[in-house]
Design an enzyme around this catalytic site. Sequence first.
Site, PDB file in Angstrom:
ATOM      1  CG  ASP A 114      -1.796  -1.447   1.380  1.00 55.73           C
ATOM      2  OD1 ASP A 114      -2.013  -1.954   0.243  1.00 55.73           O
ATOM      3  OD2 ASP A 114      -1.869  -1.630   2.598  1.00 55.73           O
ATOM      4  CG  ASN A 129     -17.362  -8.174   7.228  1.00 55.66           C
ATOM      5  OD1 ASN A 129     -17.556  -6.969   6.686  1.00 55.66           O
ATOM      6  ND2 ASN A 129     -15.977  -7.883   8.093  1.00 55.66           N
ATOM      7  CD  GLU A 181      -8.401  -3.438  -1.821  1.00 54.00           C
ATOM      8  OE1 GLU A 181      -9.235  -3.645  -0.697  1.00 54.00           O
ATOM      9  OE2 GLU A 181      -7.546  -4.006  -2.100  1.00 54.00           O
ATOM     10  CG  HIS A 195      -2.948   0.157  -2.137  1.00 53.75           C
ATOM     11  ND1 HIS A 195      -4.095  -0.466  -1.355  1.00 53.75           N
ATOM     12  CD2 HIS A 195      -2.542   1.382  -1.872  1.00 53.75           C
ATOM     13  CE1 HIS A 195      -4.290   0.595  -0.416  1.00 53.75           C
ATOM     14  NE2 HIS A 195      -3.583   1.590  -0.780  1.00 53.75           N
ATOM     15  NE  ARG A 234       0.470  -7.295   0.663  1.00 47.95           N
ATOM     16  CZ  ARG A 234      -0.516  -6.736   1.102  1.00 47.95           C
ATOM     17  NH1 ARG A 234      -1.527  -6.220   0.322  1.00 47.95           N
ATOM     18  NH2 ARG A 234      -0.659  -6.696   2.473  1.00 47.95           N
TER      19      ARG A 234
END
Length: 353
Positions: A49, A183, A224, A289, A319
């Site tokens: 991110d 959820n 997102e 992202h 990541r």
Amino acid sequence: MNVRVIFRIYIVYSLVFWLGCKSSDKPVVEPFVPPQETTFTNPLITGADPSVYQKDGTYYYMHTVGNAIRLWKTDAMSKISSAQAVTVFTPTNGQPNSRNIWAPELFFLDNKWYIYYTAGNGEDRTQRTWVLENSNADPTTGTWVNKGRIFNTDTDFWAIDGTVLEHNGQRYFLWCGRPDPNNADLTQNIYIAKMTNPWTLEGSSTRLTTPQFAWERNGFGVNEAPQVLTINNKVFMVYSASFCGTDDYALGIMSLNDGGNPLNLNDWVKRNQPVFTKKPQSGAYGPGHNSFFKSPDGNENWMIYHANSNPNQGCAEQRNVRMQKITIGADGFPNFGEPVAIGLQITKPSGEK
């Protein structure tokens, strides 16, 4: 003249001549200047991110840490791994913003610094967007003040990945929301609302995009991490699609019509194909992202993003962060190309020292 005196004069002149010759024979030693590195390789740093904000020739970088917010400061993004991180926020245990601190982004608004971030109490469905404020000139120093949550009453549910769009003298907040409070339905959409000030929203929220295409629904439906890119007064919103735990996490894009209202869904055009996807032969799985920045001389557009180096690594600590230049097509749209291979020598951003 006395022979002895003449002999002494001869000796002195000979010595001066000899020393002069020896001095001139000495090689001139120039100070060693190491050659300037003109390339870098991906990945840059371990993390996910990534977000970059640049001001007055300085780049401010952040990525998800999980239990705090850290800020890096550098004048060369290709050297971000050698920059020192400063912890600017450590939560208080037991508070509603104390766990799962994700995707911080920094902005300079109204002569103050603001960080928008995601956090909850440890239970996933409590994730919300929060704001910190700092009035110091240097955001790596000074005091960060908690301004609380930023939300709209008509969309007061699970919310992550907040960012800011400044357009025609007005500010808008974009974020990712999941409407189902239980959820059971994990679908994530992207919303936008008008900002009254850097920590307050007003009016109604607009759902800009929902995962409608197959490439947006790997794992489950996800839109997102909205990111704003303005090129020649044309506004684009780049977002991440599909569940980040899959290798098919990718980037999509929407464009705002010229003269359009960012709050009007009909003024946005969404492309039906992704603009940036995995490339296994380059060691790039689940690229997404992202964030954007300019080269130091302002002549190039660059993208920074995260990806996994191997398949099936999911949304975890494997990541890593990479960056590469993007170009602008004849149609005025950004061209992201393909993920550049790990270890490939890449020319540094123009003007970087």
